[in-house]
Write an enzyme that holds these catalytic residues in place. Structure first.
Site, PDB file in Angstrom:
ATOM      1  N   LYS A  22      39.446  41.607  19.270  1.00  0.00           N
ATOM      2  CA  LYS A  22      38.365  40.987  20.050  1.00  0.00           C
ATOM      3  C   LYS A  22      37.353  42.041  20.471  1.00  0.00           C
ATOM      4  O   LYS A  22      36.141  41.812  20.412  1.00  0.00           O
ATOM      5  CB  LYS A  22      38.982  40.289  21.267  1.00  0.00           C
ATOM      6  CG  LYS A  22      37.999  39.631  22.215  1.00  0.00           C
ATOM      7  CD  LYS A  22      38.723  38.670  23.148  1.00  0.00           C
ATOM      8  CE  LYS A  22      39.687  39.348  24.078  1.00  0.00           C
ATOM      9  NZ  LYS A  22      39.034  39.916  25.274  1.00  0.00           N
ATOM     10  N   ARG A  98      32.681  37.576  39.546  1.00  0.00           N
ATOM     11  CA  ARG A  98      32.891  38.891  38.948  1.00  0.00           C
ATOM     12  C   ARG A  98      31.593  39.700  38.980  1.00  0.00           C
ATOM     13  O   ARG A  98      30.556  39.220  38.530  1.00  0.00           O
ATOM     14  CB  ARG A  98      33.416  38.751  37.509  1.00  0.00           C
ATOM     15  CG  ARG A  98      34.766  38.051  37.445  1.00  0.00           C
ATOM     16  CD  ARG A  98      35.251  37.837  36.036  1.00  0.00           C
ATOM     17  NE  ARG A  98      35.642  39.091  35.402  1.00  0.00           N
ATOM     18  CZ  ARG A  98      36.168  39.163  34.172  1.00  0.00           C
ATOM     19  NH1 ARG A  98      36.356  38.036  33.470  1.00  0.00           N
ATOM     20  NH2 ARG A  98      36.496  40.329  33.654  1.00  0.00           N
ATOM     21  N   SER A 144      33.653  49.424  35.379  1.00  0.00           N
ATOM     22  CA  SER A 144      34.004  48.786  34.110  1.00  0.00           C
ATOM     23  C   SER A 144      33.311  49.498  32.965  1.00  0.00           C
ATOM     24  O   SER A 144      32.091  49.688  32.991  1.00  0.00           O
ATOM     25  CB  SER A 144      33.602  47.310  34.112  1.00  0.00           C
ATOM     26  OG  SER A 144      33.779  46.743  32.809  1.00  0.00           O
ATOM     27  N   SER A 172      38.724  53.325  31.513  1.00  0.00           N
ATOM     28  CA  SER A 172      38.957  52.796  30.159  1.00  0.00           C
ATOM     29  C   SER A 172      38.183  53.590  29.111  1.00  0.00           C
ATOM     30  O   SER A 172      37.465  53.038  28.274  1.00  0.00           O
ATOM     31  CB  SER A 172      38.578  51.306  30.094  1.00  0.00           C
ATOM     32  OG  SER A 172      39.309  50.554  31.020  1.00  0.00           O
ATOM     33  N   ASP A 289      44.710  46.749  30.148  1.00  0.00           N
ATOM     34  CA  ASP A 289      45.073  45.414  29.671  1.00  0.00           C
ATOM     35  C   ASP A 289      46.536  45.317  29.245  1.00  0.00           C
ATOM     36  O   ASP A 289      47.049  44.214  29.046  1.00  0.00           O
ATOM     37  CB  ASP A 289      44.177  44.995  28.498  1.00  0.00           C
ATOM     38  CG  ASP A 289      42.796  44.541  28.951  1.00  0.00           C
ATOM     39  OD1 ASP A 289      42.636  44.265  30.157  1.00  0.00           O
ATOM     40  OD2 ASP A 289      41.881  44.481  28.112  1.00  0.00           O
ATOM     41  N   ARG A 320      44.698  40.392  38.716  1.00  0.00           N
ATOM     42  CA  ARG A 320      45.940  40.472  37.942  1.00  0.00           C
ATOM     43  C   ARG A 320      47.079  41.147  38.706  1.00  0.00           C
ATOM     44  O   ARG A 320      48.249  40.831  38.479  1.00  0.00           O
ATOM     45  CB  ARG A 320      45.683  41.192  36.617  1.00  0.00           C
ATOM     46  CG  ARG A 320      44.915  40.326  35.627  1.00  0.00           C
ATOM     47  CD  ARG A 320      44.601  41.040  34.336  1.00  0.00           C
ATOM     48  NE  ARG A 320      44.069  40.092  33.358  1.00  0.00           N
ATOM     49  CZ  ARG A 320      43.500  40.448  32.213  1.00  0.00           C
ATOM     50  NH1 ARG A 320      43.385  41.729  31.910  1.00  0.00           N
ATOM     51  NH2 ARG A 320      43.047  39.523  31.375  1.00  0.00           N
ATOM     52  N   LYS A 387      41.944  31.979  24.573  1.00  0.00           N
ATOM     53  CA  LYS A 387      40.896  32.947  24.919  1.00  0.00           C
ATOM     54  C   LYS A 387      40.946  34.166  24.013  1.00  0.00           C
ATOM     55  O   LYS A 387      39.908  34.716  23.618  1.00  0.00           O
ATOM     56  CB  LYS A 387      41.029  33.360  26.381  1.00  0.00           C
ATOM     57  CG  LYS A 387      40.004  34.399  26.847  1.00  0.00           C
ATOM     58  CD  LYS A 387      40.154  34.690  28.315  1.00  0.00           C
ATOM     59  CE  LYS A 387      39.320  35.870  28.758  1.00  0.00           C
ATOM     60  NZ  LYS A 387      37.884  35.674  28.608  1.00  0.00           N
TER      61      LYS A 387
END
Length: 407
Positions: A22, A98, A144, A172, A289, A320, A387
């Site tokens: 993805k 968000r 992010s 990340s 993730d 999460r 998703k």
């Protein structure tokens, strides 16, 4: 749709072809929209990618990307640099909670015209596309990586390219490296040094790119292998030299008893004996993730874990960290979370037939499903897996993990 899962075996064997990444697919789609000579093979069939693909083709003035966070970030940047085009970019209720302001602020600095239509700092957005002439911008790097990737992708179309200065610790990092490597693969020169990125202006020549399968999706089969008595699972299409940070699964799950063999175009997961590890300690700042899958695996194995680098999980499809704490506690776990870490104590039992709430988060559904190898378990709103992995439940049946739809 609520599914009750149960397993008819503890010895797993089989092959799975997993859809394209993805993350790679979404980056390539933006580049294809900017440079139409690019063609893409093995593109992801996930909802997120389908939503992005449809949005890029749409002639409507209102674009609804539902739960697709990557699409929100990438399309904000894309529409901002489309002169003469005005769109209203919106999403689900959770999407409107968000944050998007770091990216909007950076784009405004470059000359973009973007307005918040409801709450300051959050979607929905009104975006009036502009011709961008500025070529230098600063952005916070710790919230992010997708904000930065969005700038990198559109920067390749600027007349003089784009220079990006990063403030704070980069989150990340592998995803930023992935964006840089994809840009290079399609012919866009990119310099990435610590807190500085330079994307050169470039015209992409006709080129075909094949997308590697998604390593995040592979994580659920690593979990199945770890929780099995024995396993031999082949997954395609994967390569030893991967652009995806989540390929760190190989070393992480080796500690949990799963060995990986790389073949020509696939990987073979082999589990023969139970891990002797007492506690798993990880910093997942580069691959957050994977957290849900790894924590659930550790719980199923009855071992402790302590994971840091999880601050971005608070602003995902759901919080999460809180979701993991809630659902694992129902199963009998002793768990504690902070804003950026999680600690799980070893458990000797797992409660049966517990209904796991998924919070409209695909990874919650898939992370908890492998526990069916240990006890019957119920996954609520199981359709949410579409998703990122529409074939997930069918693939589980290939390993004799069956489901029953509950009323």
């Amino acid at each position: 749709m609520n599914l009750q899962l149960h397993s008819e075996t503890h010895d797993l064997s089989g092959k799975v072809k997993i859809t394209g990444s993805k993350s790679e697919s979404n980056r390539l789609l933006i580049l294809q929209a900017l440079q139409p000579l690019l063609t893409i093979d093995n593109i992801s069939n996930s909802d997120d990618t389908v939503v992005l693909k449809d949005a890029l083709k749409s002639q409507e003035s209102i674009i609804d990307i539902h739960h697709a966070g990557t699409a929100m970030r990438f399309l904000t940047a894309y529409y901002a640099v489309q002169p003469g085009k005005t769109v209203h970019l919106t999403g689900s209720g959770r999407m409107r909670q968000r944050p998007i302001s770091p990216l909007v602020d950076a784009l405004r600095t470059l000359g973009a015209k973007i307005e918040y239509e409801e709450n300051e700092g959050f979607p929905p957005l009104k975006i009036e596309g502009q011709k961008i002439s500025k070529q230098e911008v600063q952005i916070d790097a710790h919230i992010s990586s997708q904000y930065i990737s969005a700038l990198m992708l559109v920067g390749s179309s600027f007349p003089n390219g784009l220079k990006i200065h990063l403030n704070g610790k980069v989150t990340s990092l592998p995803y930023l490296k992935m964006t840089a490597q994809i840009l290079k693969k399609v012919g866009v020169e990119t310099i990435f040094e610590d807190t500085y990125i330079q994307v050169q202006s470039s015209r992409i020549e006709a080129k075909n790119i094949a997308v590697e399968s998604d390593w995040s999706s592979a994580s659920y089969f690593y979990s199945l292998a770890a929780l099995s008595a024995s396993a031999e699972i082949e997954l395609s299409t994967y390569h030893k030299s991967s652009l995806q940070g989540d390929s760190s699964l190989v070393s992480i799950y080796k500690q949990l008893g799963v060995n990986t063999t790389f073949k020509d175009n696939s990987i073979l997961l082999i589990k023969k004996e139970t891990t002797t590890l007492n506690e798993l300690r990880l910093d997942l700042n580069s691959s957050p993730d994977l957290a849900q899958t790894i924590v659930v695996t550790c719980f199923g194995l009855g071992i402790a874990c302590h994971i840091t680098g999880l601050h971005t999980l608070k602003i995902k499809e759901t919080d999460r960290l809180l979701a993991l704490e809630n659902e694992l506690t129902k199963l009998g776990a002793t768990i504690s979370v902070t804003n950026d870490s999680l600690s799980l104590a070893p458990s000797s039992q797992i409660h049966k037939n517990i209904a796991i709430k998924t919070y409209e988060d695909h990874r919650m559904a898939m992370a908890f499903a492998p526990l069916a190898l240990k006890v019957p378990i119920v996954i609520k709103n199981a359709e949410v897996v579409s998703k990122s992995f529409p074939d997930f439940w069918r693939n589980l049946e290939d390993f004799k993990i069956y489901h029953k739809i509950l009323p």
